[in-house]
Design a protein around this motif. Structure first.
Motif, PDB file in Angstrom:
ATOM      1  N   LYS A   1       0.833  -1.203   0.000  1.00 49.52           N
ATOM      2  CA  LYS A   1       0.000   0.000   0.000  1.00 49.52           C
ATOM      3  C   LYS A   1       0.866   1.250   0.000  1.00 49.52           C
ATOM      4  CE  LYS A   1      -2.689  -0.031   3.647  1.00 49.52           C
ATOM      5  NZ  LYS A   1      -2.919  -1.343   4.303  1.00 49.52           N
TER       6      LYS A   1
ATOM      7  N   SER B   1       4.705  -5.374  11.012  1.00 48.43           N
ATOM      8  CA  SER B   1       4.350  -5.278  12.426  1.00 48.43           C
ATOM      9  C   SER B   1       4.215  -6.668  13.068  1.00 48.43           C
ATOM     10  CB  SER B   1       3.064  -4.469  12.545  1.00 48.43           C
ATOM     11  OG  SER B   1       2.419  -4.727  13.746  1.00 48.43           O
ATOM     12  N   ASN B   2       3.578  -7.598  12.364  1.00 46.97           N
ATOM     13  CA  ASN B   2       3.400  -8.954  12.902  1.00 46.97           C
ATOM     14  C   ASN B   2       4.729  -9.658  13.153  1.00 46.97           C
ATOM     15  OD1 ASN B   2       0.661  -8.733  13.022  1.00 46.97           O
ATOM     16  ND2 ASN B   2       0.333  -9.646  10.978  1.00 46.97           N
TER      17      ASN B   2
ATOM     18  N   LYS C   1       6.762  -8.021  15.949  1.00 44.07           N
ATOM     19  CA  LYS C   1       6.272  -8.435  17.281  1.00 44.07           C
ATOM     20  C   LYS C   1       6.882  -9.765  17.697  1.00 44.07           C
ATOM     21  CE  LYS C   1       1.724  -6.353  17.359  1.00 44.07           C
ATOM     22  NZ  LYS C   1       0.366  -6.657  16.914  1.00 44.07           N
TER      23      LYS C   1
ATOM     24  N   ASP D   1       3.903  -4.320   3.099  1.00 46.03           N
ATOM     25  CA  ASP D   1       2.790  -3.759   3.839  1.00 46.03           C
ATOM     26  C   ASP D   1       3.154  -3.628   5.326  1.00 46.03           C
ATOM     27  OD1 ASP D   1      -0.472  -3.669   3.254  1.00 46.03           O
ATOM     28  OD2 ASP D   1       0.133  -3.881   5.353  1.00 46.03           O
ATOM     29  N   GLY D   2       2.797  -2.510   5.924  1.00 45.65           N
ATOM     30  CA  GLY D   2       3.114  -2.226   7.320  1.00 45.65           C
ATOM     31  C   GLY D   2       2.595  -3.283   8.287  1.00 45.65           C
ATOM     32  N   LYS D   3       1.431  -3.806   7.980  1.00 42.99           N
ATOM     33  CA  LYS D   3       0.809  -4.793   8.866  1.00 42.99           C
ATOM     34  C   LYS D   3       1.661  -6.062   8.950  1.00 42.99           C
ATOM     35  CE  LYS D   3      -4.099  -5.012   9.619  1.00 42.99           C
ATOM     36  NZ  LYS D   3      -5.353  -4.977   8.870  1.00 42.99           N
ATOM     37  N   VAL D   4       2.155  -6.494   7.807  1.00 44.10           N
ATOM     38  CA  VAL D   4       2.989  -7.706   7.755  1.00 44.10           C
ATOM     39  C   VAL D   4       4.256  -7.489   8.588  1.00 44.10           C
ATOM     40  CG1 VAL D   4       4.210  -9.285   6.217  1.00 44.10           C
ATOM     41  CG2 VAL D   4       2.102  -8.192   5.440  1.00 44.10           C
TER      42      VAL D   4
END
Lengths: 640, 440
Positions: free
Chosen positions: A552, A628-629, A632, A623-626
């Motif tokens: 994105k 971030s996971n 973590k 993607d930022g979400k990937v």
């Protein structure tokens, strides 16, 4: 200000507020009996012109391939009358008009070939628009010739046909009637003076005329806005400057119907109405005052050329002939303001300008512009003017001055009628100038070169009406969960069709809307030529993002590259190459390991700062979400 | 006069049902009881409009609404009213200036001056000097006019009989001392008529054929400029039959073309008329109306007036095409003359030659011209040409096919001796052919 063209005038006296910026106050419109209606002219985005097969493409003057030169003259109507508006234009006879040709215009625009049959695509679209407004179509449509001899049509007429009658739109409380919808050809664009370019001539236009149901300036604006929205809902009308033009018809109790042409800016339309009301009220007041004073237009024309032999006024000094008339009892009224920046003198001057003069001087504004008090006194003496009289001067060649003085007498006499039925043109700020008398039915006669078109009932019944943009907007909020502001923006955007297609193809509405509306705007602001980005390219990119093939975060950069001419696929590979999960995990693990002290000290609070580090490293490839996971997990590993 | 003529003509109902103009109120005749111009109430789209009945079109009533727009509706939407139709305003009488030189206007029915009656769709048949002066008001400032109307036809309906009447009318006017003749004519066959009159009338004064390509009812019509320029040419030092029409697409000048050397070379453009094989005889600038004549234009007074109004009508004109069957040629059996527009230097296929030979043997004069229009026929270069010569065809030199057609009618009408016919066809009589073709 003198009633001369601004460029000829010499500034004088104290500075007043610029009439352009004045806002006229509201009034009690019911009390003054305001009746207003609008005519909307909208260009249709068809493949070909209305009566030939040329493209509907506007061209730059520098691309012209040739010029033709022609004269025009008024002809009698089928009923044997000459239209008064056409006759008015005839005053400017012996003018040769020049037309620019292009490689996208043909002999039909040149008035050298009979017209082709009416463009079926344009006809269908005009019927769809009529159906959207609940109108009744005409069973057999006849193409007419509307006499226009100001040079804007090579033939001397505009082809137009009445397609549908009597509809209604819910734009204001109680709705407003739609009297008629006509399908017509656009005129040639004026380049300057008597030069026109033929690229615009023949582009299909719909002309929508409302009933005089609009009772306030605000309602006029609402109706114009609504019709504009309705037209755009078809997705098949031209967009952008000059593709939609509004005319306003206004009258008040005791006034007369006046048509104001060429209101291009919707934001000014209510101001135009307010100013016209004011103009009509003031003209009525002047009429009453003239009658009360027993005023009179004296027809004796004085040659005062000698009187100004040694004048300091540059305009008068230049002139070969200066003529004057005396308006008995007019003192103070010729110079009285009737709307911002306009006086009765301006109205008289508009008439005089038909003879080719720059304008006129009147004693209500003198001494000024280099004319001295002494000269004014001499002028008054010479013409026998009493203090209650006004003297009007016009200066030019003898022929032009004589023509102009006749026009000045004519218009001055018409002051006793108050408001005149006229076609006027809008000036900057919303005041108006006289163009010609309102045209009558005598300017219409049949176009014998085009056969009438019969409209079968089944054809009409089968026409599908598009969803209104306002309905789309609501649906986007309700069904797609878009933010109301974004829903509005995307519904009214030129790429709304693309948005709907994207959503249909499984793209998340928020992503699609944000990219198509906000992102395109942002990169445009950064200087990208977004017009070069095709709908297909955007769809391809959005699909890739949705599938996780592109991040994105990389969308703006990819679109910028596409705007610069890059292929979407290549731009994605360069800017956002797909990164394998292993590769990504490796990078993140490395970053976390290097900063293990920081992670141990901060715990899960390290997530935010490290996110930034990883994002920078990946430069929008993932993607930022990937990220971030995985981040973590890696932090967790260190903490454990 | 232009392609629009047909449309106008088509507008009168084929069933003869067309409404007649009248001052009557509705319900007193015409189609469904409505006559043209009568006032009606039209109930349509939930509204009531006061309109005028215009005509009938494809079974629908055409009504003019107060806005001036015409619409076609079912007759059931109409209700007659008692209000009488607006009478057409009486045309104003035009004052002529008797101190100006005299010109004659002879009309055969073009739209250069006539008006269309839109209520019926018919072209008005009445024509007098006033009509053309109303259409072109500036004419009255340069001459005084007398008008004659030997025919009122669409030019595609021109006949040899009308040419004869036209020739006699022109002859009489010249005899009566006119300074020049203007013939208004539809453009379709204008060049044929100009050629015919060239042969039929030997003239000391200009005989100017003029038309308009864009109908007179449009503000952009070329009728005003063509009309003014033709009057200027009719007053000039010219002394032959000419066509005066727009020289370019602009309103800048008219070209003066020789009546036997001119051809309509475009279906619709203003400058459709072109001189072929020679330069134009001159030009008339507009709006100054200055006339410039070339050196080879025949000057005023060179010839005495003479009338030759015999024409042989049994003459044909056939356009050869690849694969043409000889039966097409044989169909002209019994004709006195046949013009062939052949290919290139003047050829037909070998297959057609026997049929041509038979035609000639049985008394038909056959003249070969070329579809190229530009250049001279020469049947001595190729075998086919020699065979055609052997069969007895006459080489039509640099004659335009249409001019050769008209000339052959005229020659056969005035001469019976085959040898003299051949000689006349090859001799320059009215500037229609030249010994040497110039590089134009």
């Amino acid at each position: 200000m003198s009633e001369q063209n601004a460029k000829d005038a010499t500034a004088n006296g104290t500075k007043k507020a610029d009439p352009k910026n004045i806002r006229v106050p509201e009034q009690d419109y019911e009390k003054i009996g305001l009746m207003a209606g609008i005519e909307i002219h909208q260009q249709l985005d068809t493949k070909e012109k209305l009566f030939c097969h040329c493209p509907t493409r506007l061209r730059d003057v520098s691309e012209k391939t040739g010029e033709i030169k022609r004269y025009l003259r008024a002809t009698e109507s089928e009923m044997g009358e000459i239209d008064r508006a056409a006759e008015e234009e005839m005053k400017k006879q012996n003018r040769i008009y020049t037309y620019y040709e292009f490689d996208s215009t043909c002999l039909v625009e040149n008035d050298e070939e009979p017209p082709a049959p009416m463009n079926p695509e344009a006809f269908e679209l005009s019927l769809i628009i009529a159906k959207m407004m609940g109108m009744t179509p005409v069973q057999q449509v006849h193409v007419m010739r509307k006499l226009v001899i100001d040079g804007s049509n090579t033939s001397g007429f505009q082809r137009t046909s009445l397609v549908a009658l009597n509809g209604r739109i819910p734009c204001i409380e109680g709705g407003a009637g739609i009297d008629s919808l006509c399908l017509e050809e656009d005129a040639a664009q004026r380049v300057e003076g008597d030069i026109f370019s033929l690229d615009r001539l023949g582009i299909p236009l719909v002309e929508i005329t409302t009933a005089p149901d609009l009772k306030t300036p605000q309602e006029v604006k609402e109706a114009a806005k609504y019709i504009g929205m309705l037209l755009r809902s078809t997705g098949r009308v031209k967009r952008g400057l000059g593709t939609i033009r509004q005319d306003v018809n206004i009258s008040i109790k005791g006034g007369a119907r006046v048509e104001i042409k060429g209101v291009q800016d919707l934001a000014l339309i209510d101001e135009v109405v307010r100013r016209e009301i004011l103009r009509q009220q003031n003209l009525i007041a002047i009429r009453d005052e003239l009658i009360k004073r027993g005023a009179k237009v004296l027809k004796e024309v004085y040659d005062v050329t000698e009187l100004f032999r040694d004048t300091e006024s540059s305009i008068l000094k230049r002139a070969k002939c200066i003529l004057a008339i005396r308006l008995q009892g007019f003192n103070g009224l010729v110079g009285r303001e009737i709307q911002p920046g306009r006086r009765l003198g301006s109205e008289i001057s508009d008439y005089a300008k038909k003879c080719g003069v720059g304008g006129l001087f009147h004693t209500d504004e003198l001494p000024a512009y280099g004319v001295t008090a002494d000269e004014v006194a001499k002028l008054r003496g010479f013409t026998g003017a009493m203090p209650e009289d006004c003297v009007i001067l016009v200066a030019d060649t003898k022929k032009k001055a004589q023509c102009a003085i006749g026009q000045i007498i004519k218009r001055s006499e018409l002051s006793f009628e108050g408001v005149l039925e006229e076609t006027r043109k809008m000036l900057e700020g919303g005041s108006t100038a006289y163009m010609r008398p309102l045209p009558g039915a005598a300017r219409m006669y049949p176009e014998t070169d085009v056969l009438p078109v019969n409209l079968p009932t089944e054809y009409w019944d089968n026409l599908v009406i598009p969803e209104l943009l306002t309905a789309k907007e609501e649906r986007f909020v309700k069904e797609l969960g878009l933010d109301p502001a974004l829903a509005n923006n995307i519904a009214f955007s030129v790429r709304c069709g693309l948005f709907e297609k994207a959503v249909k193809n499984g793209i998340k509405p928020a992503l699609a809307a944000r990219t198509i509306y906000a992102t395109l705007r942002e990169i445009k602001r950064d200087g990208a030529d977004v017009a070069k980005i095709s709908d297909d390219a955007i769809l391809q990119l959005l699909t890739a993002v949705e599938k996780g093939e592109a991040a994105k975060e990389a969308v703006p950069d990819i679109l910028k590259a596409v705007a610069g001419g890059a292929d979407v696929r290549k731009a994605m590979e360069e800017i956002s190459p797909s990164v394998s999960t292993e590769e990504l995990s490796g990078v993140i693990a490395k970053i976390v390991t290097e900063r293990s002290d920081f992670v141990k000290a901060q715990g899960m609070r390290a997530l935010g700062p490290l996110m930034g580090v990883v994002m920078q490293e990946m430069r929008g490839k993932v993607d930022g979400k990937v990220i971030s996971n995985i981040l973590k997990e890696e932090i967790q590993k260190v903490l454990n | 006069m232009t392609g629009t003529d047909n449309t106008i003509n088509a507008k009168t109902n084929a069933d003869g049902n067309s409404a007649k103009p009248s001052g009557n109120s509705c319900g007193s005749g015409g189609s469904h009881g409505y006559s043209a111009g009568c006032k009606v109430i039209c109930r349509y789209a939930g509204c009531e409009y006061k309109g005028s009945y215009i005509t009938e079109r494809d079974g629908k009533a055409v009504v003019k609404l107060p806005s001036g727009y015409n619409i076609g509706v079912e007759y059931s939407a109409l209700t007659p009213t008692d209000e009488a139709a607006n009478a057409a305003p009486a045309p104003k009488k035009i004052e002529q200036n008797e101190s100006l030189p005299k010109l004659s206007i002879i009309s055969t029915g073009g739209t250069i001056a006539s008006k269309i009656d839109y209520r019926t769709g018919a072209v008005t048949s009445q024509f007098e000097a006033d009509d053309i002066l109303r259409a072109i008001p500036d004419l009255k400032n340069i001459a005084q006019f007398s008008a004659h109307v030997p025919a009122t036809i669409l030019s595609e309906n021109m006949t040899v009989d009308i040419w004869k009447t036209l020739a006699r009318t022109i002859y009489d006017e010249i005899k009566a001392g006119t300074k020049g003749i203007i013939v208004t004519h539809g453009t379709d066959t204008l060049a044929y008529s100009a050629a015919a009159i060239s042969f039929m009338v030997k003239t000391p004064v200009p005989i100017i054929f003029v038309g308009s390509q864009r109908s007179a009812d449009r503000p952009s019509s070329d009728n005003v400029m063509n009309g003014m320029c033709s009057a200027a040419a009719a007053l000039s030092d010219l002394g032959e039959v000419a066509v005066v029409m727009h020289g370019t697409t602009d309103d800048d000048y008219c070209s003066i073309h020789r009546g036997t050397r001119v051809r309509k070379m475009h279906t619709s453009r203003r400058d459709a008329f072109r001189s072929m094989n020679i330069k134009p005889l001159g030009k008339v600038d507009y709006p100054s109306l200055d006339v410039k004549l070339e050196g080879d234009a025949v000057r005023r007074g060179t010839n005495e007036v003479e009338l030759f109004d015999s024409m042989e009508e049994n003459v044909g004109l056939v356009y050869f095409y690849p694969g043409m069957r000889p039966e097409i040629i044989s169909a002209f059996n019994g004709y006195k003359g046949l013009i062939i527009a052949g290919t290139g230097l003047g050829h037909t296929s070998s297959l057609c030659i026997d049929a041509i030979r038979h035609l000639i043997e049985t008394g038909t004069t056959v003249v070969m011209t070329s579809q190229c229009l530009n250049g001279r026929v020469c049947d001595r270069v190729y075998d086919t040409g020699r065979d055609l010569l052997d069969a007895g065809i006459i080489e039509g030199e640099d004659l335009l096919p249409e001019v050769a057609f008209v000339k052959l009618m005229w020659v056969l009408g005035n001469e019976k001796d085959p040898e003299k016919i051949k000689e006349l066809m090859k001799t320059d009589l009215r500037g229609e052919t030249g010994r040497c073709l110039k590089n134009v």
